[in-house]
Design a protein around this motif. Structure first.
Motif, PDB file in Angstrom:
ATOM      1  N   TYR A  45       6.079  13.391  19.299  1.00 31.87           N
ATOM      2  CA  TYR A  45       7.323  13.514  20.138  1.00 31.87           C
ATOM      3  C   TYR A  45       8.145  12.176  20.194  1.00 31.87           C
ATOM      4  N   VAL A  67       7.510  24.642  19.560  1.00 32.53           N
ATOM      5  CA  VAL A  67       6.329  23.705  20.241  1.00 32.53           C
ATOM      6  C   VAL A  67       5.410  24.768  20.563  1.00 32.53           C
ATOM      7  N   ILE A  91       0.643  17.877  18.339  1.00 37.84           N
ATOM      8  CA  ILE A  91       2.274  17.572  18.812  1.00 37.84           C
ATOM      9  C   ILE A  91       2.671  15.957  18.940  1.00 37.84           C
ATOM     10  N   GLY A  94       9.671  17.403  27.079  1.00 38.47           N
ATOM     11  CA  GLY A  94       9.282  17.100  25.799  1.00 38.47           C
ATOM     12  C   GLY A  94       7.857  16.147  25.916  1.00 38.47           C
ATOM     13  N   THR A 139      13.557  25.382  19.595  1.00 41.60           N
ATOM     14  CA  THR A 139      12.570  24.075  19.799  1.00 41.60           C
ATOM     15  C   THR A 139      11.427  24.413  20.604  1.00 41.60           C
ATOM     16  N   LYS A 148       1.572  24.628  19.175  1.00 42.55           N
ATOM     17  CA  LYS A 148       0.458  24.303  20.309  1.00 42.55           C
ATOM     18  C   LYS A 148      -0.554  25.627  20.313  1.00 42.55           C
ATOM     19  N   GLN A 192       4.781  18.299  26.765  1.00 46.33           N
ATOM     20  CA  GLN A 192       4.115  19.062  25.569  1.00 46.33           C
ATOM     21  C   GLN A 192       3.467  18.279  24.608  1.00 46.33           C
ATOM     22  N   ALA A 193       3.602  16.979  24.548  1.00 46.75           N
ATOM     23  CA  ALA A 193       3.165  16.031  23.544  1.00 46.75           C
ATOM     24  C   ALA A 193       1.827  15.488  23.684  1.00 46.75           C
TER      25      ALA A 193
END
Length: 322
Positions: free
Chosen positions: A165, A153, A163, A187, A149, A157, A190-191
């Protein structure tokens, strides 16, 4: 190479949900099997409304793995990213009820196929072909799926994908809740677009819905957040707008399975149809997005199952006009 353009690719669990229908004298359940897995439910909503989607995941070569793959195919989700393995069993989730009637989850996942997905098994051309990459946290509970994962991701990116989530916290699946917190927060970091529940906001930050939404935007660089509040509807926030939309009223709720996922998929479908950066959407536009998603999720709770309960676009519009 995957030559088709995809709207959304999701990574994560595809599993069987066993729901208790009744119990015998000794308390043992009679169970009904339903296809499950949050990313699959999420994609099912998008696909029903006309989006092109694909799932990256892992099942066993057992009967359940075959059934699940067939269910995805039937619902129009691309299955070329589904790995079937001989050495692990398709993940099973059992929902039983305790003496107070509260849901209890038991998972047959030690390990389950979904946690054994490696980065090397991912069909990266599906990520290349997609506008949006979506993930949750069931793939973060165990290795090797966690590293897969992380790498997926990063790959998405690097290629400029939006992204999406959904933390989707399932406490019984984590060895310890501090670890769960760390992974859920990773998470968020990253989103671009986040769908999170009021309970998850409380678990992570000890904050209420509005403060929590503001904190997520300010701290993690998230561009748009939806905080779902069950029967209380949904609060939304981006850099320029915020507001609250009530949930669908006057319905007979029979099964809430997958409702949050269907909300997420429906909201993302509306976002894609607007073709604007999520941080620039106005209050009116976001209200429309959330009304659509609340209506879609609301209708789904009047039917049993997850994937099978997604309404048609026409049904959602008709209900919104009513």
């Amino acid at each position: 190479m995957h030559d088709m353009k995809l709207d959304v690719v999701a990574l994560g669990e595809l599993l069987i949900d066993f729901a208790c229908l009744e119990t015998d004298r000794d308390g043992y359940p009679t169970m009904a099997a339903h296809p499950g897995g949050a990313p699959a439910n999420f994609l099912a909503a998008l696909t029903k409304f006309g989006a092109k989607t694909a799932l990256l995941g892992k099942v066993g070569t057992d009967a359940f793995g075959k059934m699940l793959t067939h269910t995805l195919e039937k619902s129009g989700i691309d299955t070329s990213g589904i790995v079937a393995a001989d050495d692990v069993f398709t993940t099973l989730a059992f929902v039983t009820f305790d003496e107070n009637g509260d849901r209890a989850f038991s998972f047959s996942r030690k390990p389950g196929a979904d946690t054994c997905l490696t980065f090397g098994e991912l069909n990266l051309s599906l990520i290349d072909a997609a506008q949006v990459f979506h993930f949750g946290t069931l793939s973060l509970t165990d290795e090797p799926a966690r590293s897969a994962t992380y790498q997926a991701v990063a790959y998405a990116k690097e290629r400029g994908k939006l992204i999406s989530y959904d933390p989707n916290l399932r406490k019984p699946l984590w060895r310890d809740l501090e670890e769960a917190k760390d992974q859920l927060i990773w998470g968020l970091s990253q989103a671009d677009v986040v769908k999170i529940s009021d309970e998850e906001v409380e678990f992570l930050f000890g904050l209420g819905v509005e403060e929590g939404a503001r904190h997520i935007l300010d701290t993690f660089g998230v561009k748009l957040v939806f905080v779902t509040c069950g029967a209380q509807g949904c609060y939304f926030r981006n850099a320029v707008a915020h507001g609250h939309v009530p949930s669908l009223s006057g319905i007979q709720v029979i099964d809430t399975t997958g409702a949050g996922d269907i909300f997420g998929g429906s909201a993302l479908w509306k976002l894609l149809s607007l073709s604007k950066a999520p941080q620039t959407l106005t209050e009116a536009e976001l209200t429309d997005v959330v009304r659509f998603a609340c209506t879609s999720a609301g209708i789904s709770t009047t039917r049993s199952g997850g994937i099978s309960s997604v309404p048609t676009y026409a049904e959602v519009l008709k209900r919104m006009d009513a």
